[in-house]
Design a protein around this motif. Structure first.
Motif, PDB file in Angstrom:
ATOM      1  N   SER A  35       1.808   6.537  13.957  1.00 23.52           N
ATOM      2  CA  SER A  35       2.114   6.533  12.416  1.00 23.52           C
ATOM      3  C   SER A  35       0.976   7.118  11.671  1.00 23.52           C
ATOM      4  N   ARG A  39      -4.658   3.249   5.372  1.00 18.86           N
ATOM      5  CA  ARG A  39      -5.222   1.966   5.430  1.00 18.86           C
ATOM      6  C   ARG A  39      -6.630   2.359   6.360  1.00 18.86           C
ATOM      7  N   TYR A  51      -3.204   5.250  15.053  1.00 14.14           N
ATOM      8  CA  TYR A  51      -2.629   5.795  13.836  1.00 14.14           C
ATOM      9  C   TYR A  51      -3.586   7.079  13.392  1.00 14.14           C
ATOM     10  N   TYR A  80       2.398   3.631   4.959  1.00 11.17           N
ATOM     11  CA  TYR A  80       2.578   3.907   6.431  1.00 11.17           C
ATOM     12  C   TYR A  80       3.752   4.591   6.548  1.00 11.17           C
ATOM     13  N   GLU A 100       7.366   1.885  15.863  1.00 15.01           N
ATOM     14  CA  GLU A 100       7.170   0.474  15.498  1.00 15.01           C
ATOM     15  C   GLU A 100       6.691   0.202  14.092  1.00 15.01           C
ATOM     16  N   ASP A 102       7.815  -1.266   9.767  1.00 11.54           N
ATOM     17  CA  ASP A 102       8.143  -2.537   9.113  1.00 11.54           C
ATOM     18  C   ASP A 102       9.829  -2.325   8.776  1.00 11.54           C
TER      19      ASP A 102
HETATM   20  P1  5GP Z   1      -1.117  -3.089  10.487  1.00 13.53           P
HETATM   21  O1  5GP Z   1      -2.173  -2.772   9.223  1.00 13.53           O
HETATM   22  O2  5GP Z   1      -1.479  -4.493  10.784  1.00 13.53           O
HETATM   23  O3  5GP Z   1      -1.450  -2.041  11.501  1.00 13.53           O
HETATM   24  O4  5GP Z   1       0.329  -2.680  10.157  1.00 13.53           O
HETATM   25  C1  5GP Z   1       0.884  -3.217   9.035  1.00 13.53           C
HETATM   26  C2  5GP Z   1       2.439  -3.022   9.119  1.00 13.53           C
HETATM   27  O5  5GP Z   1       2.516  -1.624   8.953  1.00 13.53           O
HETATM   28  C3  5GP Z   1       3.242  -3.546  10.216  1.00 13.53           C
HETATM   29  O6  5GP Z   1       4.220  -4.347  10.119  1.00 13.53           O
HETATM   30  C4  5GP Z   1       3.677  -2.182  10.990  1.00 13.53           C
HETATM   31  O7  5GP Z   1       4.993  -2.530  11.587  1.00 13.53           O
HETATM   32  C5  5GP Z   1       3.756  -1.402   9.872  1.00 13.53           C
HETATM   33  N1  5GP Z   1       3.973   0.059  10.334  1.00 13.53           N
HETATM   34  C6  5GP Z   1       3.102   0.806  11.097  1.00 13.53           C
HETATM   35  N2  5GP Z   1       3.385   1.933  11.120  1.00 13.53           N
HETATM   36  C7  5GP Z   1       4.417   2.166  10.214  1.00 13.53           C
HETATM   37  C8  5GP Z   1       5.431   3.415   9.688  1.00 13.53           C
HETATM   38  O8  5GP Z   1       4.868   4.309  10.274  1.00 13.53           O
HETATM   39  N3  5GP Z   1       6.091   2.964   8.874  1.00 13.53           N
HETATM   40  C9  5GP Z   1       6.524   1.802   8.303  1.00 13.53           C
HETATM   41  N4  5GP Z   1       7.534   1.775   7.502  1.00 13.53           N
HETATM   42  N5  5GP Z   1       5.980   0.706   8.651  1.00 13.53           N
HETATM   43  C10 5GP Z   1       4.805   1.025   9.492  1.00 13.53           C
END
Ligand code: 5GP
Length: 188
Positions: A35, A39, A51, A80, A100, A102
């Motif tokens: 993704s 952040r 990422y 994201y 993976e 949200d």
């Molecule tokens: P973290 O900041 O802990 O890595 O991720 C926070 C949240 O962002 C997690 O719930 C994860 O599933 C979500 N997330 C990560 N990549 C993506 C994305 O490409 N698209 C969406 N919609 N959510 C994402």
């Protein structure tokens, strides 16, 4: 014939990231989407592996150019999104792909690619989810409260998904997911 797309979602701190990382190590035959996010990297996170860490301007550009399969503001702070190109390339090459993401993102993919298989990763219990979130220790008090509030809503979304996997232990969850991917890929 192009391969199937699988979407793994579930409440915050259920261990989606850990399951995805184990999947990357143990099953390189499966394409795991990387993704883009606005952040900042956490210690140990590598750009392009965990990422694509991008600026808000770069994220805007990717969205404006239609390069995002889905994107969302997660936990009310950062954006994201899933770059569309690499996912499509993997599928076209016959390689099953896993996102993976949200819940908001999963709902967008449900609209644009309803043929995908939607998998809900669930904690063994609410108490265990709280323990995992507190134990991770990466968020401050305020951020933790915000994520718990999001998690409570997200748990209620299980019924929208095709399959539920309970994350009792990471390797068992990975094997459940791989079994599902192999089984559903052999069906039309
Ligand atoms: P973290 O900041 O802990 O890595 O991720 C926070 C949240 O962002 C997690 O719930 C994860 O599933 C979500 N997330 C990560 N990549 C993506 C994305 O490409 N698209 C969406 N919609 N959510 C994402």
């Amino acid at each position: 014939m192009s391969a199937k797309l699988f979407v793994l979602a579930g409440p915050t701190a259920v261990g989606k990231g850990t399951v995805a990382a184990a999947m990357r190590d143990e099953h390189p035959e499966i394409y795991l989407s990387v993704s883009a996010t606005t952040r900042s990297p956490r210690p140990g996170e590598v750009d392009g592996v965990h990422y694509h860490f991008v600026s808000t301007e770069e994220f805007d550009r990717l969205v404006a150019e239609g390069q995002m399969l889905e994107w969302a503001v997660v936990h009310g702070v950062n954006r994201y999104g899933t770059p569309r190109g690499p996912v499509q390339e993997a599928l076209d090459a016959g390689r099953p792909a896993l996102l993976e993401i949200d819940l908001q993102g999963a709902r967008q993919v449900r609209e644009s690619m309803p043929e995908a298989v939607f998998v809900f990763l669930k904690p063994p219990s609410w108490d265990e989810l709280v323990r995992r979130l507190v134990g991770r220790g990466t968020e401050g008090e305020e951020e933790r409260e915000r994520r718990l509030a999001t998690a409570r809503e997200e748990l209620a979304a299980e019924a929208e998904f095709d399959v539920t996997i309970v994350n009792r232990e990471v390797h068992a969850a990975v094997e459940d997911l791989v079994t599902l991917m192999v089984d559903s890929s052999s069906r039309p």
